[in-house]
Scaffold this active site. Structure first.
Site, PDB file in Angstrom:
ATOM      1  N   HIS A 102      -0.921   6.876  10.433  1.00 20.96           N
ATOM      2  CA  HIS A 102      -0.374   7.677   9.339  1.00 20.96           C
ATOM      3  C   HIS A 102       0.522   6.837   8.438  1.00 20.96           C
ATOM      4  O   HIS A 102       0.483   6.957   7.206  1.00 20.96           O
ATOM      5  CB  HIS A 102       0.407   8.851   9.926  1.00 20.96           C
ATOM      6  CG  HIS A 102       1.127   9.677   8.913  1.00 20.96           C
ATOM      7  ND1 HIS A 102       2.499   9.613   8.753  1.00 20.96           N
ATOM      8  CD2 HIS A 102       0.686  10.572   7.985  1.00 20.96           C
ATOM      9  CE1 HIS A 102       2.864  10.437   7.792  1.00 20.96           C
ATOM     10  NE2 HIS A 102       1.799  11.031   7.309  1.00 20.96           N
ATOM     11  N   GLU A 133      -1.442   4.621   6.113  1.00 22.37           N
ATOM     12  CA  GLU A 133      -1.957   5.403   4.979  1.00 22.37           C
ATOM     13  C   GLU A 133      -0.918   5.468   3.855  1.00 22.37           C
ATOM     14  O   GLU A 133      -1.241   5.295   2.674  1.00 22.37           O
ATOM     15  CB  GLU A 133      -2.322   6.808   5.448  1.00 22.37           C
ATOM     16  CG  GLU A 133      -2.737   7.757   4.341  1.00 22.37           C
ATOM     17  CD  GLU A 133      -2.063   9.121   4.469  1.00 22.37           C
ATOM     18  OE1 GLU A 133      -1.490   9.597   3.474  1.00 22.37           O
ATOM     19  OE2 GLU A 133      -2.110   9.699   5.573  1.00 22.37           O
ATOM     20  N   HIS A 134       0.346   5.697   4.204  1.00 17.67           N
ATOM     21  CA  HIS A 134       1.418   5.712   3.209  1.00 17.67           C
ATOM     22  C   HIS A 134       1.589   4.322   2.588  1.00 17.67           C
ATOM     23  O   HIS A 134       1.739   4.179   1.367  1.00 17.67           O
ATOM     24  CB  HIS A 134       2.740   6.122   3.861  1.00 17.67           C
ATOM     25  CG  HIS A 134       2.922   7.595   4.015  1.00 17.67           C
ATOM     26  ND1 HIS A 134       3.932   8.309   3.392  1.00 17.67           N
ATOM     27  CD2 HIS A 134       2.214   8.509   4.736  1.00 17.67           C
ATOM     28  CE1 HIS A 134       3.837   9.580   3.716  1.00 17.67           C
ATOM     29  NE2 HIS A 134       2.801   9.733   4.537  1.00 17.67           N
ATOM     30  N   GLU A 153       9.277  13.708   6.438  1.00 13.73           N
ATOM     31  CA  GLU A 153       8.049  14.489   6.633  1.00 13.73           C
ATOM     32  C   GLU A 153       7.981  15.022   8.062  1.00 13.73           C
ATOM     33  O   GLU A 153       7.613  16.172   8.294  1.00 13.73           O
ATOM     34  CB  GLU A 153       6.828  13.614   6.336  1.00 13.73           C
ATOM     35  CG  GLU A 153       5.501  14.328   6.459  1.00 13.73           C
ATOM     36  CD  GLU A 153       4.310  13.443   6.116  1.00 13.73           C
ATOM     37  OE1 GLU A 153       3.200  13.728   6.615  1.00 13.73           O
ATOM     38  OE2 GLU A 153       4.491  12.460   5.369  1.00 13.73           O
TER      39      GLU A 153
END
Length: 246
Positions: free
Chosen positions: A46, A49-50, A126
């Site tokens: 994840h 991806e950022h 997040e």
């Protein structure tokens, strides 16, 4: 529906659907999600991806974000336990630019350490935001029970502690191990020729297909799971699961 499929010399598989539209959509799907993380990499898929949006050898983060936006297009990405996808929407004439941008992000990201440190707080925020979404919390509890002993039991975003230990070098190692062309699929839809979609889908990858590191996905699974958690909230959520075959 008729789809054109082909495999490029570098191993990337492509699928294209030609439709009469002024808008095109394309996406690069990578067979690398949170289930492919090692124990010390919780949340790495994840986070990568950022980080793909934070700079390449020829673009800064601002230029990545504005490349399609200034043309009325859109660039986005998401991570699941199974895969990571970078997708773009653009006008027909801007399709080559969209495909090239995705290529640049996936194969030429530099993961600047300064940007990585900034992004850690974004990801931690997040993670904390999920505390306001009971359904998300229950999904994590559910997976932790159902897939105990497997990477699938861990949350996709990771924890504040695991994310704090990430570095540019660790991200590059993860990408080198999992982002191999033979584990990628490029899809495109729009009023573009298969020649155009195939050429752009090559994504300027120069690395030869490399077998990914073996991930053992066998694990004990509970036959029957009920997840119930007391949360001070206006609604209630209950999960019920049973083992099935696919």
């Amino acid at each position: 529906m008729e789809f054109l499929t082909l495999t490029l010399p570098n191993g990337i598989r492509c699928i294209h659907k030609r439709v009469q539209s002024a808008v095109t959509h394309c996406a690069l799907m990578i067979n690398a999600g949170s289930r492919d993380e090692l124990a010390a990499e919780h949340g790495m898929a994840h986070f990568v991806e950022h980080a793909l949006f934070k700079g390449t050898a020829k673009r800064r983060a601002f230029h990545i974000g504005s490349r399609l936006e200034n043309l009325g297009g859109e660039l986005n990405a998401f991570t699941t336990k199974e895969d990571t996808t970078i997708n773009a929407t653009s006008l027909k004439g801007d399709f080559p630019k969209a495909a090239e941008l995705i290529a640049d992000m996936v194969f030429n990201s530099t993961f600047p350490e300064r940007e990585i440190e900034r992004e850690k707080q974004v990801v931690v925020d997040e993670i904390n935001s999920y505390r306001d979404i009971p359904q998300e919390m229950l999904f994590d509890d559910f997976d932790a029970l159902m897939f105990a002993g497997s990477p699938l039991a861990r949350s996709i975003a990771g924890t504040a502690r695991s994310v704090s230990k990430f570095s540019s070098e660790k991200l590059r190692k993860f990408v080198s191990r999992t982002y191999t062309p033979d584990q990628m699929v490029f899809s495109a839809m729009g009023n573009i020729s298969e020649k155009t979609s195939g050429t752009e889908a090559h994504l300027k990858a120069t690395t030869a297909p490399t077998p990914p590191a073996p991930i053992i996905n066998t694990f004990p699974m509970l036959f029957f799971v009920i997840v119930c958690k007391i949360i001070h909230f206006l609604s209630s959520t209950v999960f019920l699961s049973m083992k099935a075959y696919s």
